[in-house]
Structure formats: structure tokens, C-alpha cells
Write an enzyme that holds these catalytic residues in place. Sequence first.
Site, PDB file in Angstrom:
ATOM      1  N   LYS A  10      38.610  37.129  47.495  1.00 33.42           N
ATOM      2  CA  LYS A  10      39.937  36.537  47.278  1.00 33.42           C
ATOM      3  C   LYS A  10      39.897  35.029  47.531  1.00 33.42           C
ATOM      4  O   LYS A  10      38.952  34.511  48.142  1.00 33.42           O
ATOM      5  CB  LYS A  10      40.953  37.284  48.155  1.00 33.42           C
ATOM      6  CG  LYS A  10      41.045  38.780  47.746  1.00 33.42           C
ATOM      7  CD  LYS A  10      42.092  39.555  48.530  1.00 33.42           C
ATOM      8  CE  LYS A  10      42.156  41.010  48.050  1.00 33.42           C
ATOM      9  NZ  LYS A  10      43.213  41.795  48.755  1.00 33.42           N
ATOM     10  N   TYR A  50      47.324  45.140  40.285  1.00 32.71           N
ATOM     11  CA  TYR A  50      48.111  45.583  41.436  1.00 32.71           C
ATOM     12  C   TYR A  50      49.377  46.337  41.003  1.00 32.71           C
ATOM     13  O   TYR A  50      50.400  46.283  41.690  1.00 32.71           O
ATOM     14  CB  TYR A  50      48.455  44.394  42.332  1.00 32.71           C
ATOM     15  CG  TYR A  50      47.320  43.995  43.270  1.00 32.71           C
ATOM     16  CD1 TYR A  50      46.463  44.950  43.820  1.00 32.71           C
ATOM     17  CD2 TYR A  50      47.129  42.669  43.626  1.00 32.71           C
ATOM     18  CE1 TYR A  50      45.426  44.582  44.676  1.00 32.71           C
ATOM     19  CE2 TYR A  50      46.097  42.294  44.488  1.00 32.71           C
ATOM     20  CZ  TYR A  50      45.255  43.262  45.011  1.00 32.71           C
ATOM     21  OH  TYR A  50      44.233  42.900  45.867  1.00 32.71           O
ATOM     22  N   ASN A 113      43.405  39.320  53.375  1.00 33.86           N
ATOM     23  CA  ASN A 113      42.379  40.302  53.779  1.00 33.86           C
ATOM     24  C   ASN A 113      41.070  40.165  53.007  1.00 33.86           C
ATOM     25  O   ASN A 113      40.253  41.075  52.993  1.00 33.86           O
ATOM     26  CB  ASN A 113      42.941  41.729  53.772  1.00 33.86           C
ATOM     27  CG  ASN A 113      43.270  42.232  52.400  1.00 33.86           C
ATOM     28  OD1 ASN A 113      43.158  41.501  51.419  1.00 33.86           O
ATOM     29  ND2 ASN A 113      43.657  43.485  52.314  1.00 33.86           N
ATOM     30  N   HIS A 116      38.663  42.528  47.725  1.00 33.09           N
ATOM     31  CA  HIS A 116      39.083  43.759  47.066  1.00 33.09           C
ATOM     32  C   HIS A 116      37.857  44.581  46.740  1.00 33.09           C
ATOM     33  O   HIS A 116      36.847  44.032  46.289  1.00 33.09           O
ATOM     34  CB  HIS A 116      39.831  43.446  45.753  1.00 33.09           C
ATOM     35  CG  HIS A 116      39.952  44.666  44.877  1.00 33.09           C
ATOM     36  ND1 HIS A 116      40.936  45.612  45.061  1.00 33.09           N
ATOM     37  CD2 HIS A 116      39.185  45.128  43.855  1.00 33.09           C
ATOM     38  CE1 HIS A 116      40.765  46.595  44.174  1.00 33.09           C
ATOM     39  NE2 HIS A 116      39.716  46.319  43.436  1.00 33.09           N
ATOM     40  N   GLU A 127      38.569  48.788  36.335  1.00 33.70           N
ATOM     41  CA  GLU A 127      38.646  47.402  36.844  1.00 33.70           C
ATOM     42  C   GLU A 127      37.524  46.537  36.276  1.00 33.70           C
ATOM     43  O   GLU A 127      37.735  45.354  35.979  1.00 33.70           O
ATOM     44  CB  GLU A 127      38.608  47.416  38.383  1.00 33.70           C
ATOM     45  CG  GLU A 127      39.864  48.045  38.979  1.00 33.70           C
ATOM     46  CD  GLU A 127      39.817  48.205  40.489  1.00 33.70           C
ATOM     47  OE1 GLU A 127      38.764  47.941  41.095  1.00 33.70           O
ATOM     48  OE2 GLU A 127      40.851  48.592  41.061  1.00 33.70           O
TER      49      GLU A 127
END
Length: 146
Positions: A10, A50, A113, A116, A127
Site C-alpha cells: 500500500k 474493495y 495496514n 493486501h 485480482e
Amino acid sequence: MAERSLLLLKPDVIHRSLVGTIIARIEARNFKIVALKMFDLTRETLDEHYAHIVAKHFYPEIVSYMTMGPVVGIIVEGKDVVAGMRQLCGATNPAAAEMGTLRADYSNNIGFNIIHGSDTPENAEIEILRFFDADEVCSYERKIIA
Ligand code: CDP
Ligand code: MG
């Protein structure tokens, strides 16, 4: 075909200069990297990725987090790589994740966080198609035992 997982480092990982550190941890686990690139997420792609949290109250914060800079997309391959990467990532909330996991070791905030990882092999394939073109994925034999 070997099991694969789609990872996203991220944007805070890039901002904090942790890209190499996180990739080293993935390599240390001996998963095989078959694709890797840096790119910006579009709002359309993010909403698709998402879809399961798009209606949550915190989604606007996720959007600003995930678009604060580029992400690094990685495809890893290996036996039980999806579960193995989820184990290495740790719980969604870094504050609750086990020490030694990436989320616990490099974050203390669910809003940041850091990584992913796909949650099932089936979703990984969906994905991968979402983020990578077929010609961006490498095919090679490793000269070590995987
Ligand atoms: O990423 P993971 O599969 O562990 O969790 P998720 O339930 O698929 O949620 C996707 C992402 O939404 C998480 O990685 C967090 O970045 C964010 N999230 C959050 O900020 N607060 C929550 N209560 C749940 C998820
Ligand atoms: Mg998830």
C-alpha cells in the site's frame, strides 16, 4: 498451474521507504515472485477491488489512503501461497496482529495496514486479472527447491 496470490504494497510502504524491506520478507519465506510493478490505483479499480467494503463508513478513508501515492503490485506463486501470505501479513488490524507478521512489525493502525494479500486462490486469480496483463507475468523455473 501453481497457486498464486496477488499482493499490493500500500502507498505508505512507498512513502516510508519500506518496499525493499517488505519484499525481502516475502522472499525470505521463499515464495516465488513472478510479477512486480508500481502503479497508481484508479477509483474505479479500487471500488471493484474493495467491493465488499465500499458501503462501510470507513471507505472514504480507505480511498484517500490507497490513492495517496502509487502501490506496488506483486504476484507470488507457491504451495499454499494464499494462506501463507495471509499468515505473513497478519490480522487486518495491525494492533491485533501477531508480532512477527508484516502488519504488526511495520504498523500499529488499521487505517494503514501496509499490505493486501488475496484471501482465497479463486479471488487471487480474479485480482491478478484486475491488476496485471498476461504479458507482465513471468514464467521461469527456479534452480532451488520451492
Ligand atoms: O485486507 P484484509 O483482507 O485483511 O481485510 P478486509 O476485510 O478485506 O478489508 C480490506 C481493507 O479495508 C483492510 O485491509 C483495511 O485496509 C481496511 N479496513 C479498515 O480500515 N477498517 C476495518 N474495520 C476493516 C477493513
Ligand atoms: Mg480482504
